[in-house]
Design a protein around this motif. Structure first.
Motif, PDB file in Angstrom:
ATOM      1  N   THR A  21       0.819  -1.209   0.000  1.00 42.06           N
ATOM      2  CA  THR A  21       0.000   0.000   0.000  1.00 42.06           C
ATOM      3  C   THR A  21       0.855   1.261   0.000  1.00 42.06           C
ATOM      4  O   THR A  21       1.825   1.375   0.749  1.00 42.06           O
ATOM      5  CB  THR A  21      -0.934   0.010   1.225  1.00 42.06           C
ATOM      6  N   SER A 131      -3.190   3.561  -2.949  1.00 43.79           N
ATOM      7  CA  SER A 131      -3.061   2.580  -4.032  1.00 43.79           C
ATOM      8  C   SER A 131      -2.454   1.329  -3.432  1.00 43.79           C
ATOM      9  O   SER A 131      -1.758   1.379  -2.415  1.00 43.79           O
ATOM     10  CB  SER A 131      -2.192   3.121  -5.173  1.00 43.79           C
ATOM     11  N   THR A 134      -4.770  -4.266  -0.698  1.00 44.74           N
ATOM     12  CA  THR A 134      -5.177  -5.612  -1.100  1.00 44.74           C
ATOM     13  C   THR A 134      -6.351  -6.070  -0.240  1.00 44.74           C
ATOM     14  O   THR A 134      -6.219  -6.266   0.966  1.00 44.74           O
ATOM     15  CB  THR A 134      -4.014  -6.603  -0.982  1.00 44.74           C
ATOM     16  N   ASP A 136      -9.445  -8.975  -0.159  1.00 46.90           N
ATOM     17  CA  ASP A 136      -9.846 -10.250  -0.757  1.00 46.90           C
ATOM     18  C   ASP A 136      -8.864 -10.671  -1.850  1.00 46.90           C
ATOM     19  O   ASP A 136      -9.255 -11.108  -2.934  1.00 46.90           O
ATOM     20  CB  ASP A 136     -11.262 -10.160  -1.342  1.00 46.90           C
ATOM     21  N   SER A 137      -7.567 -10.480  -1.556  1.00 49.32           N
ATOM     22  CA  SER A 137      -6.463 -10.902  -2.428  1.00 49.32           C
ATOM     23  C   SER A 137      -6.340 -10.086  -3.713  1.00 49.32           C
ATOM     24  O   SER A 137      -5.605 -10.472  -4.618  1.00 49.32           O
ATOM     25  CB  SER A 137      -6.593 -12.398  -2.788  1.00 49.32           C
ATOM     26  N   LYS A 138      -7.038  -8.942  -3.801  1.00 46.54           N
ATOM     27  CA  LYS A 138      -6.965  -8.109  -4.996  1.00 46.54           C
ATOM     28  C   LYS A 138      -6.397  -6.739  -4.637  1.00 46.54           C
ATOM     29  O   LYS A 138      -6.945  -6.042  -3.776  1.00 46.54           O
ATOM     30  CB  LYS A 138      -8.358  -7.933  -5.617  1.00 46.54           C
ATOM     31  N   PRO A 139      -5.288  -6.309  -5.277  1.00 48.82           N
ATOM     32  CA  PRO A 139      -4.755  -4.966  -5.021  1.00 48.82           C
ATOM     33  C   PRO A 139      -5.622  -3.910  -5.698  1.00 48.82           C
ATOM     34  O   PRO A 139      -5.896  -3.991  -6.893  1.00 48.82           O
ATOM     35  CB  PRO A 139      -3.348  -5.021  -5.637  1.00 48.82           C
ATOM     36  N   LEU A 140      -6.039  -2.907  -4.924  1.00 48.29           N
ATOM     37  CA  LEU A 140      -7.002  -1.930  -5.431  1.00 48.29           C
ATOM     38  C   LEU A 140      -6.599  -0.510  -5.042  1.00 48.29           C
ATOM     39  O   LEU A 140      -5.910  -0.287  -4.046  1.00 48.29           O
ATOM     40  CB  LEU A 140      -8.398  -2.210  -4.862  1.00 48.29           C
ATOM     41  N   LEU A 184     -13.599   1.462  -2.562  1.00 44.64           N
ATOM     42  CA  LEU A 184     -12.704   0.726  -3.452  1.00 44.64           C
ATOM     43  C   LEU A 184     -13.041   1.053  -4.904  1.00 44.64           C
ATOM     44  O   LEU A 184     -14.210   1.132  -5.275  1.00 44.64           O
ATOM     45  CB  LEU A 184     -12.845  -0.777  -3.202  1.00 44.64           C
ATOM     46  N   VAL A 186     -13.675  -0.190  -7.647  1.00 43.13           N
ATOM     47  CA  VAL A 186     -14.255  -1.291  -8.427  1.00 43.13           C
ATOM     48  C   VAL A 186     -15.762  -1.064  -8.508  1.00 43.13           C
ATOM     49  O   VAL A 186     -16.354  -0.415  -7.647  1.00 43.13           O
ATOM     50  CB  VAL A 186     -13.962  -2.680  -7.812  1.00 43.13           C
TER      51      VAL A 186
END
Length: 359
Positions: A21, A131, A134, A136-140, A184, A186
């Protein structure tokens, strides 16, 4: 700014990993009350966070407290989430990070306008741009909005050669976040995915979630699992014994069976649940009437089961039978191994418990 090599492992099988991060920007503002007692103070520029000593406590304060894997998304009355001012401001930051501080000021103004209840405390607002968060195992990429309302007093020992001085300083405990949201980057076209911390007083009337952010839970596996387990718990606790003659041991047994049902399956089917847990047709009919009486459109009869929601709800399903002030009986298994009766000579109720061995 180099990434901080730290990870915070949170409870309930949930994790925010900050080992990659980067805190790109942080702006702070002071939020009073919009009723005129205290004013809104806006900063001229973002904070200087270059010091290595700040990185660990900032990440701890901003991200450690998001320990519930329940996602929300923006909404806004009947006009849709695109009319939500916080959604618009966050979207502008994601699309142009040079607008960060200017938009943080607008976010502060929105919070100030929403802070009208007399019991809402003034506090410090932090808006942060991350930036590499992570989840749920996803870098966001993420935008965090945090409000500090409660201060603590810390003792600090000052040492100057052989001279020692002790002082008291007021500050924020970095492990206690009063209010926060992590937006996030997404599902922008659905109102983003948002994690929430809201340690609110009841008198505040949920202003953080409703008046300021205008968010609602995402209709995902966690939400559906949580809702149906909560419905079951409420029915067994509030309605069942009004229509049927059931003991507390029977109610605990129903709750245990409902938890075991959710733990043993990946997909939920309401018909299978009712048949296996409630068994009796009259109880099933009563449960369905109770469900309809709540007038809730969010209760679904088929969905994927969230293991995180099951673990979280199972903690509040009571399995303890309290007998006066003398005994507590924990009921975890076969209901048939506990028998209730009444002793005429003693004029007291009793429970008879059957077991194979004592450990």
């Amino acid at each position: 700014m180099p990434p901080l090599r730290v990870a915070f492992f949170l409870k309930h099988y949930y994790m925010i990993d900050t080992s990659q991060t980067i805190i790109r920007s942080v702006s702070a503002h002071s939020i009073g009350k919009s009723n005129g007692q205290q004013e809104l103070k806006l900063s001229d520029a973002s904070l200087d966070i270059k010091s290595d000593l700040l990185k660990t406590p900032l990440l701890c304060y901003f991200l450690l407290n998001f320990n519930t894997p329940e996602y929300y998304h923006f909404t806004f009355s009947d006009e849709g989430f695109t009319s939500n001012p916080i959604y618009t401001l966050v979207k502008q930051i994601f699309h142009n990070d040079l607008s960060f501080h200017e938009n943080s000021i607008s976010i502060a103004r929105q919070l100030f306008a929403a802070s009208q209840h007399p019991n809402i405390k003034p506090g410090d607002l932090y808006v942060a741009h991350f930036s590499g968060v992570t989840v749920d195992s996803k870098p966001l990429e993420a935008i965090g909005i945090f409000k500090s309302e409660n201060k603590e007093t810390f003792l600090k020992l000052h040492v100057d050669q052989q001279q020692f001085r002790i002082g008291a300083e007021e500050g924020v405990n970095v492990r206690k976040l009063d209010k926060g949201c992590l937006i996030l980057n997404v599902q922008e076209e659905e109102g983003y995915k948002i994690l929430i911390v809201d340690n609110a007083n009841k008198s505040e009337a949920q202003y953080w979630k409703q008046d300021f952010l205008n968010i609602q839970p995402c209709a995902d596996a966690f939400h559906h699992t949580h809702n149906f387990m909560n419905l079951t718990r409420q029915y067994v606790g509030d309605q069942l014994d009004e229509e049927f003659s059931v003991s507390k041991a029977d109610k605990i047994d129903l709750l245990n069976r409902s938890v075991n049902f959710f733990k043993s399956r990946d997909i939920f089917n309401q018909h299978d649940f009712e048949t296996e847990v409630f068994e009796d047709a009259s109880v099933i009919e009563s449960f369905r009437k109770y469900e309809k009486s709540l007038m809730s459109d969010t209760i679904k009869d088929n969905f994927e089961i969230s293991a995180q929601a099951v673990k979280r709800q199972a903690r509040i399903f009571k399995s303890v039978l309290k007998l006066d002030k003398n005994f507590h009986i924990y009921i975890h298994g076969n209901r048939e191994l506990i028998e209730k009766g009444f002793d005429q000579a003693m004029n007291r109720h009793y429970y008879k418990i059957y077991f194979d061995q004592e450990t």
